[in-house]
Design a protein around this motif. Structure first.
Motif, PDB file in Angstrom:
ATOM      1  N   ASN B 198     -78.653   2.702 -75.174  1.00 26.65           N
ATOM      2  CA  ASN B 198     -77.941   2.912 -73.910  1.00 26.65           C
ATOM      3  C   ASN B 198     -77.879   1.682 -73.021  1.00 26.65           C
ATOM      4  O   ASN B 198     -77.043   1.605 -72.136  1.00 26.65           O
ATOM      5  CB  ASN B 198     -78.575   4.057 -73.122  1.00 26.65           C
ATOM      6  CG  ASN B 198     -78.349   5.384 -73.812  1.00 26.65           C
ATOM      7  OD1 ASN B 198     -77.458   5.507 -74.649  1.00 26.65           O
ATOM      8  ND2 ASN B 198     -79.167   6.371 -73.473  1.00 26.65           N
ATOM      9  N   ALA B 201     -76.833  -1.532 -76.134  1.00 25.49           N
ATOM     10  CA  ALA B 201     -75.725  -1.137 -77.035  1.00 25.49           C
ATOM     11  C   ALA B 201     -76.057  -1.447 -78.499  1.00 25.49           C
ATOM     12  O   ALA B 201     -75.175  -1.806 -79.281  1.00 25.49           O
ATOM     13  CB  ALA B 201     -74.415  -1.804 -76.606  1.00 25.49           C
ATOM     14  N   ASP B 398     -66.512   0.753 -70.879  1.00 23.31           N
ATOM     15  CA  ASP B 398     -65.777   0.724 -72.160  1.00 23.31           C
ATOM     16  C   ASP B 398     -66.336  -0.372 -73.075  1.00 23.31           C
ATOM     17  O   ASP B 398     -66.470  -0.170 -74.279  1.00 23.31           O
ATOM     18  CB  ASP B 398     -64.289   0.494 -71.923  1.00 23.31           C
ATOM     19  CG  ASP B 398     -63.635   1.698 -71.244  1.00 23.31           C
ATOM     20  OD1 ASP B 398     -64.256   2.782 -71.243  1.00 23.31           O
ATOM     21  OD2 ASP B 398     -62.518   1.540 -70.711  1.00 23.31           O
ATOM     22  N   LYS B 401     -69.456   0.802 -74.684  1.00 17.45           N
ATOM     23  CA  LYS B 401     -69.201   1.780 -75.746  1.00 17.45           C
ATOM     24  C   LYS B 401     -68.608   1.107 -76.989  1.00 17.45           C
ATOM     25  O   LYS B 401     -69.007   1.394 -78.120  1.00 17.45           O
ATOM     26  CB  LYS B 401     -68.245   2.865 -75.231  1.00 17.45           C
ATOM     27  CG  LYS B 401     -68.043   3.995 -76.228  1.00 17.45           C
ATOM     28  CD  LYS B 401     -67.362   5.187 -75.634  1.00 17.45           C
ATOM     29  CE  LYS B 401     -67.319   6.363 -76.620  1.00 17.45           C
ATOM     30  NZ  LYS B 401     -67.050   5.975 -78.020  1.00 17.45           N
ATOM     31  N   TYR B 404     -71.331  -0.728 -78.819  1.00 20.34           N
ATOM     32  CA  TYR B 404     -72.215   0.188 -79.551  1.00 20.34           C
ATOM     33  C   TYR B 404     -71.513   0.741 -80.789  1.00 20.34           C
ATOM     34  O   TYR B 404     -72.073   0.734 -81.893  1.00 20.34           O
ATOM     35  CB  TYR B 404     -72.682   1.334 -78.643  1.00 20.34           C
ATOM     36  CG  TYR B 404     -73.567   2.292 -79.393  1.00 20.34           C
ATOM     37  CD1 TYR B 404     -74.921   1.982 -79.592  1.00 20.34           C
ATOM     38  CD2 TYR B 404     -73.071   3.477 -79.933  1.00 20.34           C
ATOM     39  CE1 TYR B 404     -75.744   2.835 -80.322  1.00 20.34           C
ATOM     40  CE2 TYR B 404     -73.890   4.335 -80.662  1.00 20.34           C
ATOM     41  CZ  TYR B 404     -75.221   4.008 -80.841  1.00 20.34           C
ATOM     42  OH  TYR B 404     -76.038   4.837 -81.570  1.00 20.34           O
ATOM     43  N   ASP B 405     -70.290   1.200 -80.611  1.00 17.57           N
ATOM     44  CA  ASP B 405     -69.549   1.791 -81.737  1.00 17.57           C
ATOM     45  C   ASP B 405     -69.340   0.766 -82.859  1.00 17.57           C
ATOM     46  O   ASP B 405     -69.481   1.074 -84.031  1.00 17.57           O
ATOM     47  CB  ASP B 405     -68.188   2.331 -81.272  1.00 17.57           C
ATOM     48  CG  ASP B 405     -68.344   3.565 -80.388  1.00 17.57           C
ATOM     49  OD1 ASP B 405     -69.450   4.141 -80.371  1.00 17.57           O
ATOM     50  OD2 ASP B 405     -67.364   3.934 -79.710  1.00 17.57           O
TER      51      ASP B 405
END
Lengths: 488, 488
Positions: B198, B201, B398, B401, B404-405
């Motif tokens: 969190n 990432a 964003d 995220k 991380y993705d």
């Protein structure tokens, strides 16, 4: 409340604190032990900073760090180890620190080719790095601070005030010219003074160190000096103009605006965990610690009172009050242990120096009120529950002011002016407080004061209040008016 | 912008970053040098954390510290020096750490009677202190963390990932029984995992270390393992259940609820500045760093553009925008240097990994808009100036995220499952990525994997995805499904 602190309190509650007037050093050791701030470590002259002691440092650290950043400084971290050859490069520096250095001589199973000192301060290491980083006037100023542990193998130690390993910050800056470096030196001294007064509630005397008391390698050293409640001084912060001494030793050169090579002018400045010792010795009393609210890990303690039958409703309201105070940023804890009396708790938190006590009982609940008690004056205020947060904040501000005013009054009461060494020795075999006197500027006269009274020159105050015209030792014309005191 | 960083950027801009595919180690060293995060120190294996590198650590530190405090831990500080005799008390511990210790043998001008190690970790010193502090079950649990420097004299070093001196936190807790200590061990591992995901990432694989890879002196060690973009693993955090090993060695005993003497059960857990190396190797690309927004010292850079004639009006608006963003808590700086082109600046801040770039020109002003560019996807968004703060915050979220993705996708793409050592070696001479395989539990088979592939067992994942039934080496029944990888 953790179980840990509960148990330690119970132990602590059974022991007495020596009165300050009887033996100040014992009072100090009793007070910090009972407040559970530290413990002795199994290494000579080292201590363990226990959570309540360390949190004082965290709060000091954060508030100083904000000030450093607001004035354009950034933090960095340099190595703990300093090669022996680095010390040799600045003659006064090596002479000043050599006797206090611990040496790493073996590592990884081998004898080292060159001994490594544990840093006592980092001018040499940082000087070496700045020489790599600084090439042009466009690289200046460099404004860096470091939070770190340092070690000085001291002969006589005292918890917080003088320990072999201690925590500190050391600022190291490099500038184009003397004027800019001197501006920085004074700015940081001013920040220390403002911080001591506005955060720690400690009044200080700012001034310049004499030649014999200045930092090893500095051109000029400035300090703030605080007065403990036994009349002795603590140097609470120093700021040094290092001229081009370290720049010359480490080759910190830059191309100036006229395309000429110049040595940078550097400064360094620091305060340490000795501030914890100072704030205890300035504010504490015979009941124990009195913590200045802005660095108190617990600013207020909430104690529910009343008979068991009413306990539940009191606790319900207390939980609400606690949440409101926390939401407002007050560092508050509740002590709702049912096996200890309110009286025992009152003593306990007085001993620990918690600035404000909040009492809440069944009758208070009925009347929509609570009782606030000030640790410093003992004053009790009955306040409306509806207005509790503002009232607690007000009492915290009042405690700060009362502490500062009391310490200032004490310092002024213990500041006197003398014309001769005889007058200085006359009414005081153990010199107490600060003494203003004229000084001719010779090392001999300065040493004589120390030999005969144990007092050292603390600094040459910027604002001495009065200007002395003759040297207290030789009687010749005075160059400076100096503040002398016995010091920790 | 300080002059310092301005100059360094100009230097840096002239040099290239080696592509990751060409030489990942050189890419890493190029990227951190160009982003000015560190410098090599004149002491073997030590680095200097320069301001942009140190501030990453400060932001990691603050966010971890909040999590520790929220779970009831408090900070303390224990000595740097550990007497030699302390190490001798726990056999596995001394064997594990002895080869890496630096020794202080002289201090204050004298040879020491007992050598002092520089702490590589503090179980022994803290065990000694806990034995003094803990007497009864009422004193438990003790939940303490320390932020400190530690030293391990490493043979091969790499900036941030493995340095002789590094910065870390080490939690040390003591509990009444195994169940409570194990609960703490897993809680802290879970905090590290949540923090990695969190805040940094970085997706991680949580699991238990094998016997041969566990901490020297632990009963069980758990770790989170992250995958770098060259497919190698970094152990990003560890949490140890120490059983009564250190309690027995240091005599940490307490009187339990039945009035019987018991040894406490202890844990320790830590993460270090190697997290800085990990986040760079997980997120960086051929342009340089890509910093996860929650720890980026500069989250957004504001670059005013347009011809000199319009400069004044653009700068006026830019100053407003800057103030709004700062007030909202965005870590933003403006680069309004007029001697450098917007294109040069775009490259510069991409290289430094700044998550969001804000462009503001005369036409934008007319249209009441600004342009946001994402460092990770390159996406540009034209947004209304009236809504700029919210739009910047949205793009920061964003970017987090997307990072991380992308990292999770990469990890999954480079995670495979094999049934035999031959299969493992077949299509990869330099093992890349994580490999899941069955393992019989013998040291011999584990060693053979390392000898033949360079891969070590990273951990036994809690959630391996699939369960292997036979050992990849000997073909016997598998006790565990293990994640193997080459590691930093």
């Amino acid at each position: 409340m953790t179980k840990e602190s509960g148990k330690e309190s119970q132990q602590a509650g059974n022991r007495e604190i020596t009165p300050q007037s009887e033996d100040f050093s014992r009072w100090y050791l009793d007070a910090i032990r009972k407040a559970d701030l530290m413990d002795y470590a199994p290494v000579r002259g080292c201590i363990v900073f226990k959570p309540d002691g360390y949190e004082l440092w965290e709060l000091i650290q954060r508030q100083l760090d904000d000030r450093f950043k607001a004035t354009g400084h950034r933090n960095a971290y340099f190595p703990l180890f300093i090669p022996e050859s680095f010390f040799e490069k600045e003659k006064e520096h090596v002479e000043g620190f050599n006797p206090e250095l611990p040496w790493v001589t073996e590592a990884g199973g081998e004898k080292l080719e060159e001994r490594l000192a544990i840093r006592p301060t980092s001018e040499t290491m940082i000087g070496h790095m700045y020489a790599k980083w600084i090439q042009s006037y466009r690289d200046l100023p460099v404004l860096i601070n470091q939070w770190a542990n340092v070690v000085r193998w001291e002969k006589r130690t005292m918890p917080f005030l003088r320990t072999s390993e201690f925590l500190w910050q050391e600022g190291h800056t490099a500038h184009e010219d003397e004027a800019d470096a001197r501006r920085e030196t004074m700015q940081m001294l001013e920040i220390y003074k403002e911080f001591a007064e506005n955060v720690l509630a400690i009044p200080v005397i700012a001034g310049q160190k004499t030649e014999s008391e200045k930092f090893a390698g500095a051109v000029d050293t400035y300090s703030i000096e605080a007065m403990m409640r036994d009349g002795r001084a603590v140097q609470a912060g120093t700021s040094h103009y290092l001229g081009t001494n370290f720049a010359t030793a480490f080759d910190i050169k830059y191309l100036d605006r006229e395309n000429t090579q110049q040595f940078a002018h550097t400064t360094s400045w620091g305060v340490s965990t000795r501030l914890i010792g100072a704030l205890i010795m300035v504010h504490g009393d015979d009941k124990g610690l009195v913590l200045p609210p802005k660095v108190a890990p617990m600013q207020a303690v909430l104690i529910p009172i009343g008979p068991p039958a009413k306990r539940e409703s009191v606790l319900a309201k207390a939980a609400e009050v606690l949440a409101d105070l926390k939401a407002a940023g007050v560092r508050v804890r509740m002590d709702d242990r049912s096996d200890l009396s309110p009286g025992w708790k009152f003593n306990e938190y007085e001993m620990r120096g918690i600035p404000v006590r909040i009492e809440l009982g069944p009758r208070d609940l009925e009347n929509g009120q609570a009782v606030l008690a000030s640790r410093v004056s003992g004053e009790k205020r009955v306040v409306a529950l509806d207005n509790l947060v503002a009232e607690v904040e007000k009492m915290l501000a009042d405690v700060h002011k009362e502490l500062y005013d009391r310490a200032l009054q004490f310092m002024n009461d213990n500041l006197r002016s003398v014309d001769s060494l005889e007058e200085l020795k006359a009414n005081d075999d153990k010199l107490r407080g600060f003494v203003l006197a004229g000084w001719c500027g010779s090392r001999e006269c300065e040493s004589k004061v120390k030999e005969e009274t144990g007092a050292t020159s603390r600094n040459i105050p910027f604002e001495p209040g009065e200007t002395k015209s003759t040297c207290l030792v030789c009687g010749e014309g005075a160059k400076h008016t100096v503040a002398f005191a016995r010091a920790y």
